[in-house]
Design a protein around this motif. Structure first.
Motif, PDB file in Angstrom:
ATOM      1  N   THR A 465       0.839  -1.199   0.000  1.00 27.97           N
ATOM      2  CA  THR A 465       0.000   0.000   0.000  1.00 27.97           C
ATOM      3  C   THR A 465       0.870   1.243   0.000  1.00 27.97           C
ATOM      4  O   THR A 465       1.696   1.432   0.897  1.00 27.97           O
ATOM      5  N   ALA A 466       0.677   2.088  -1.004  1.00 31.71           N
ATOM      6  CA  ALA A 466       1.427   3.339  -1.085  1.00 31.71           C
ATOM      7  C   ALA A 466       0.695   4.448  -0.341  1.00 31.71           C
ATOM      8  O   ALA A 466       1.249   5.086   0.550  1.00 31.71           O
ATOM      9  N   TRP A 467      -0.549   4.686  -0.717  1.00 32.48           N
ATOM     10  CA  TRP A 467      -1.311   5.803  -0.163  1.00 32.48           C
ATOM     11  C   TRP A 467      -2.622   5.334   0.455  1.00 32.48           C
ATOM     12  O   TRP A 467      -3.249   4.397  -0.032  1.00 32.48           O
ATOM     13  N   SER A 468      -3.032   6.030   1.522  1.00 27.37           N
ATOM     14  CA  SER A 468      -4.404   5.954   2.022  1.00 27.37           C
ATOM     15  C   SER A 468      -4.959   7.371   2.031  1.00 27.37           C
ATOM     16  O   SER A 468      -4.354   8.277   2.621  1.00 27.37           O
ATOM     17  N   PHE A 469      -6.096   7.556   1.365  1.00 31.23           N
ATOM     18  CA  PHE A 469      -6.788   8.841   1.350  1.00 31.23           C
ATOM     19  C   PHE A 469      -8.145   8.684   2.035  1.00 31.23           C
ATOM     20  O   PHE A 469      -8.839   7.685   1.835  1.00 31.23           O
ATOM     21  N   VAL A 470      -8.512   9.682   2.842  1.00 28.49           N
ATOM     22  CA  VAL A 470      -9.843   9.724   3.442  1.00 28.49           C
ATOM     23  C   VAL A 470     -10.535  10.967   2.903  1.00 28.49           C
ATOM     24  O   VAL A 470     -10.177  12.095   3.268  1.00 28.49           O
ATOM     25  N   GLY A 471     -11.493  10.739   2.012  1.00 24.84           N
ATOM     26  CA  GLY A 471     -12.198  11.863   1.394  1.00 24.84           C
ATOM     27  C   GLY A 471     -13.698  11.683   1.433  1.00 24.84           C
ATOM     28  O   GLY A 471     -14.402  12.173   0.548  1.00 24.84           O
ATOM     29  N   ALA A 472     -14.191  10.989   2.472  1.00 24.13           N
ATOM     30  CA  ALA A 472     -15.621  10.683   2.547  1.00 24.13           C
ATOM     31  C   ALA A 472     -16.396  11.670   3.407  1.00 24.13           C
ATOM     32  O   ALA A 472     -17.621  11.746   3.316  1.00 24.13           O
TER      33      ALA A 472
END
Length: 655
Positions: A465-472
């Motif tokens: 896993t490179a990135w985790s984004f939280v955009g919810a």
């Protein structure tokens, strides 16, 4: 003339608040035989409730007899033989050694119309509950903390300013003794933010709530029980070592420890007091136990195979820690109340699209419908106990092929491309959607499940896993402090709009701050120690494959020249950071990794790498001679060995 005792009793009566149900139950029971068995943790107000019961009985024309076991010489003759119809026995835990005699001989000898109230820290034992006669005559009253309304009413009677009520109630959890001691502290000028701000109150609480602790190991078991979410014998053993059976059995006997399907847990106020005392008394020991607790919980989650059971464990942690969190977004997370997370089923799509249209508009609903078609496996449905969808969330595994439809995922992918594009085989995780059918994005069981799902994803984050984004989430102001504490920085470049609504995005690059460093950061922030801000790791390199190849070759050449090796970008690569451990420098870790990886090559290539780079025996011509190779053949084999070594290291770098 009014006695001092009468004055004291009148003031106590004025201060008493709440317990309406318990008082009503006692009123209804007056005049008939039976037993009310009241139990609760120390300081929860059992004695004060018995005082009120005595007043109620007197008002109704009865002559109550009040007995406190603290004032008795233990033995069969300790209890009176009242002629009246109401007997109140306090501090019954001291009479437990003669509990059989009380139940089988003393109580049956009382007048046929006698109502007996027993108050103690523990509920009735198994012999009470197993006897059908006592089951018919007995009512068990588990006395809990005051409700928010009852606690606020008490604070009002004590002339505590209304603007402080919520804070004091949150710290005390409505525990009457804690609340009373905090009122005294406030009157002395204190303005506590947590229980830890009042070590004298903590000391008084522990003296009231805990019995004598037999040994230092028992004290450690108590501290572990307070720090762990739930305690089982094997978890206790992993924390304290040795035979934990005796310690676990002792914990089970404590009045303030309850049992659940997952293990033992202490009452909230006891947990808070023990933790606050340890943190104040021995901060180094607290830090060590807290760090070990995190590791034990991580291992426990990984050892649980069933996804729902894993999520249940994390839900308990989220709710427990959230209640103690200084961040409003996490502190408001409620219990799940039987709700659970599940995969997408036939018939779920329509209600998901409908609730999205209702709460977030048609544009967002169209995007949800798109992703339901494209990535149904990336959705989780939050269901009621009957299986009905009450909410949903989606964490999308993004690829370049997904671009061009959703402005949210496009913005997140663009942020990754700007600050560190995913390399071949690396994943970009995008938490894109969340809603509860009845509450939108306000606190709900669905929100608790969604946050727990994110926490579980972090605990199990893979090396790929490179990135985790939280955009919810729509409310960036609410969630920003909590996300910062979790080392997710506000990625303003990734914020996006759908249907006129703005969605902020928070990001974490696992290649720059891997799970080991991440856990250390969380630990540091939990202790209140200085920690680097989220997002500061963006200066760390994320090497492309050609850059990584060059760095490996350079490291092999300069492995024994510390001043040159010190500037090699591999020392700050994900590969090295993943293997951080105490007492080892990045250069030493890199040497270890080169050793380990070279040992996996074919023997002839492994020997070549060792004699040329890892433990050189001289100039390369000499190495070639030692291997009985011409120099040209040696160089061809050397390049092949370096290429294979680099390929293996790159595979570890990218997961």
């Amino acid at each position: 003339m009014t006695s001092l005792g009468r004055t004291v009793r009148e003031l106590q009566r004025r201060a008493f608040t709440g317990r309406d149900e318990e008082v009503a139950l006692f009123r209804d029971a007056l005049g008939a035989p039976g037993v009310l068995f009241v139990h609760g943790v120390g300081g929860v107000g059992k004695s004060a409730l018995l005082d009120v019961f005595a007043d109620v009985a007197a008002e109704k024309g009865f002559e109550p007899v009040r007995v406190d076991a603290r004032h008795l010489a233990l033995g069969r003759a300790a209890l009176p033989a009242p002629a009246g119809d109401v007997l109140l026995i306090d501090t019954y835990e001291l009479l437990e050694p003669v509990d059989d005699w009380v139940r089988d001989q003393y109580l049956p000898s009382l007048p046929a119309s006698c109502l007996v109230v027993i108050a103690g820290r523990r509920g009735p034992g198994p012999r009470w509950r197993a006897d059908p006669a006592w089951r018919a005559l007995m009512r068990v009253v588990a006395l809990g903390n005051l409700s928010a309304e009852e606690g606020s009413a008490y604070l009002t009677t004590q002339d505590v300013p209304g603007e402080t009520h919520d804070r004091l109630l949150k710290i005390s959890r409505g525990h009457p003794l804690t609340l009373s001691l905090m009122v005294d502290a406030v009157r002395r000028g204190a303005a506590p933010r947590t229980l830890s701000d009042l070590p004298d109150v903590v000391g008084a609480l522990l003296a009231q709530m805990l019995d004598e602790v037999p040994s230092a190991r028992h004290r450690t078991a108590l501290e572990v029980c307070a720090l762990l979410l739930v305690t089982t014998e094997d978890l206790l053993r992993s924390m304290v070592g040795g035979d934990a059976g005796e310690l676990f059995a002792w914990l089970r006997t404590q009045a303030f420890v309850d049992e659940s399907p997952y293990g033992l847990y202490p009452h909230d106020v006891v947990r808070d007091a023990i933790t606050a005392d340890l943190r104040w008394r021995d901060p180094g020991r607290y830090a060590d136990l807290y760090r070990r607790k995190l590791a034990v919980f991580h291992d426990q989650v990984r050892a649980t195979a069933d996804e729902r059971e894993r999520l249940d464990l994390v839900v308990l942690t989220v709710v427990l820690n959230g209640a103690r969190s200084p961040f409003a977004a996490l502190a408001s997370l409620p219990p799940t109340m039987g709700a659970h997370a599940d995969g997408l089923r036939d018939g779920d799509r329509s209600p998901i699209v409908a609730m999205t249209a209702e709460w977030q508009g048609s544009a967002q609903a169209e995007l949800v419908a798109h992703w339901l078609r494209r990535r149904p496996g990336d959705f989780r449905v939050f269901r009621t106990e009957t299986g009905e969808p009450r909410g949903y969330g989606a964490c999308l595994d993004l690829t370049e092929a997904d671009l061009g439809v959703d402005p949210g995922t496009d913005a997140m992918w663009g942020c990754a491309a700007k600050f560190g594009p995913p390399r071949a085989g690396e994943r970009v995780r995008a938490w894109r959607f969340f809603l509860d059918r009845d509450h939108g994005q306000r606190p709900s069981p669905s929100l608790t499940l969604f946050v727990a799902w994110q926490m579980l994803d972090i605990l199990l984050v893979g090396a790929d896993t490179a990135w985790s984004f939280v955009g919810a989430f729509g409310d960036g102001e609410l969630w920003a402090p909590a996300m910062e504490s979790l080392d997710f920085w506000a990625a303003t470049e990734a914020g996006y709009e759908v249907g006129g609504a703005r969605f902020p995005v928070f990001a974490h690059d696992w290649r720059r701050t891997g799970i080991t460093t991440y856990t250390d950061l969380l630990h540091t922030r939990q202790l209140g120690a200085p920690a680097r801000p989220a997002g500061q790791d963006l200066d760390e390199p994320v090497l492309s494959e050609p850059e990584f190849t060059d760095a490996v070759r350079s490291a092999l050449r300069t492995l024994h020249t510390p001043e040159l090796l010190r500037s090699n970008p591999l020392l700050r690569s994900r590969l090295v950071r993943q293997h951080e451990r105490a007492g080892r420098t990045p250069a030493e870790i890199l040497r270890d990794l080169l050793d380990e990886t070279a040992a996996t090559l074919k023997p002839d290539l492994g020997v070549l790498i060792e004699r040329t780079f890892l433990r050189p025996i001289g100039v390369q011509e000499r190495v070639a001679n030692s291997l009985h190779l011409s120099f040209n053949t040696y160089r061809r084999h050397r390049d092949k060995a370096v290429a294979q070594l680099t390929e293996l290291l790159w595979a570890r770098e990218t997961g």
